[in-house]
Motif scaffolding. Structure first.
Motif, short mmCIF file in Angstrom:
data_model
loop_
_atom_site.label_atom_id
_atom_site.label_comp_id
_atom_site.label_asym_id
_atom_site.label_seq_id
_atom_site.Cartn_x
_atom_site.Cartn_y
_atom_site.Cartn_z
N CYS A 1 0.81 -1.23 0.00
CA CYS A 1 0.00 0.00 0.00
C CYS A 1 0.84 1.28 0.00
O CYS A 1 0.30 2.37 -0.16
CB CYS A 1 -0.97 0.01 1.18
N GLY A 2 2.16 1.16 0.19
CA GLY A 2 3.03 2.33 0.22
C GLY A 2 3.17 2.99 1.58
O GLY A 2 3.87 3.98 1.71
N GLY A 3 2.53 2.44 2.59
CA GLY A 3 2.60 3.02 3.92
C GLY A 3 3.96 2.89 4.58
O GLY A 3 4.30 3.62 5.50
N VAL A 4 4.74 1.91 4.13
CA VAL A 4 6.12 1.72 4.58
C VAL A 4 6.98 1.75 3.33
O VAL A 4 6.87 0.87 2.47
CB VAL A 4 6.31 0.37 5.33
N ALA A 5 7.80 2.79 3.20
CA ALA A 5 8.63 2.96 1.99
C ALA A 5 10.07 3.20 2.40
O ALA A 5 10.35 3.74 3.48
CB ALA A 5 8.10 4.11 1.14
N PHE A 6 10.98 2.82 1.52
CA PHE A 6 12.40 2.92 1.85
C PHE A 6 13.24 3.03 0.58
O PHE A 6 12.77 2.76 -0.53
CB PHE A 6 12.86 1.70 2.65
N GLU A 7 14.50 3.44 0.78
CA GLU A 7 15.55 3.33 -0.21
C GLU A 7 16.66 2.54 0.43
O GLU A 7 16.86 2.61 1.64
CB GLU A 7 16.09 4.71 -0.61
N VAL A 8 17.38 1.79 -0.38
CA VAL A 8 18.49 1.01 0.13
C VAL A 8 19.64 1.11 -0.86
O VAL A 8 19.43 1.06 -2.07
CB VAL A 8 18.07 -0.46 0.43
N GLU A 9 20.84 1.29 -0.33
CA GLU A 9 22.03 1.43 -1.15
C GLU A 9 22.74 0.08 -1.27
O GLU A 9 22.89 -0.62 -0.28
CB GLU A 9 23.02 2.39 -0.50
N GLY A 10 23.20 -0.24 -2.48
CA GLY A 10 24.01 -1.44 -2.67
C GLY A 10 23.64 -2.19 -3.92
O GLY A 10 22.68 -1.87 -4.61
N GLU A 11 24.46 -3.20 -4.20
CA GLU A 11 24.23 -4.09 -5.33
C GLU A 11 23.69 -5.42 -4.80
O GLU A 11 24.26 -5.99 -3.87
CB GLU A 11 25.54 -4.34 -6.08
N ILE A 12 22.64 -5.88 -5.40
CA ILE A 12 22.04 -7.16 -4.97
C ILE A 12 22.80 -8.29 -5.66
O ILE A 12 22.62 -8.55 -6.85
CB ILE A 12 20.54 -7.22 -5.33
N GLY A 13 23.69 -8.94 -4.91
CA GLY A 13 24.47 -10.03 -5.46
C GLY A 13 23.73 -11.35 -5.42
O GLY A 13 23.86 -12.18 -6.33
N GLU A 14 22.97 -11.55 -4.36
CA GLU A 14 22.18 -12.77 -4.20
C GLU A 14 21.09 -12.52 -3.18
O GLU A 14 21.13 -11.55 -2.44
CB GLU A 14 23.04 -13.96 -3.77
N ALA A 15 20.13 -13.39 -3.17
CA ALA A 15 19.06 -13.35 -2.17
C ALA A 15 19.11 -14.65 -1.38
O ALA A 15 19.61 -15.67 -1.88
CB ALA A 15 17.70 -13.19 -2.84
N LEU A 16 18.58 -14.59 -0.19
CA LEU A 16 18.55 -15.76 0.66
C LEU A 16 17.10 -16.19 0.85
O LEU A 16 16.24 -15.37 1.18
CB LEU A 16 19.18 -15.43 2.01
#
Length: 115
Positions: free
Chosen positions: A9-24
């Motif tokens: 819904c957009g009520g919790v929004a963020f920016e994050v710095e970095g390169e996504i190398g992998e996900a867990l």
């Protein structure tokens, strides 16, 4: 690189710095139910675009990780807590990041159930 993300819904929004190398992909009792794909970054790389109290928090077991979720739509965009060395980390649910192609990100499976 900066990535933008939010709950549904957009009520919790963020920016994050970095390169996504992998996900867990974790199979612990909460991650398996949420279906999150997690990307870990130092907490200072996560910048909230909405007030911190816009997200509710859930803890369980050792109560070390704050699982943050939107109280309106229920989405879990990130969590916060210490890594094994004590550094404060953010676990970003990459399914909540805008404009990325999930199929291009390698996924590592983690046996959180065994902890």
């Amino acid at each position: 690189m900066n990535h933008k993300g939010s709950c549904h819904c957009g009520g919790v929004a963020f920016e994050v710095e970095g390169e996504i190398g992998e996900a867990l992909a974790c199979n612990c009792s909460i991650c398996q139910r949420k279906g999150s794909l997690l990307w870990f970054v130092p907490r200072e790389k996560l910048h909230l675009l909405t007030p911190e109290d816009a997200a509710s928090s859930y803890t369980f077991n050792q109560h070390a990780i704050q699982h943050r979720f939107c109280p309106v739509c229920g989405m879990h965009p990130y969590a916060e807590g210490p890594d094994p060395k004590g550094s404060v980390m953010a676990a970003i649910n990459i399914r909540c990041i805008e404009g990325i192609e999930l199929s291009t990100i390698p996924v590592r499976h983690y046996d959180g159930r065994a902890l």
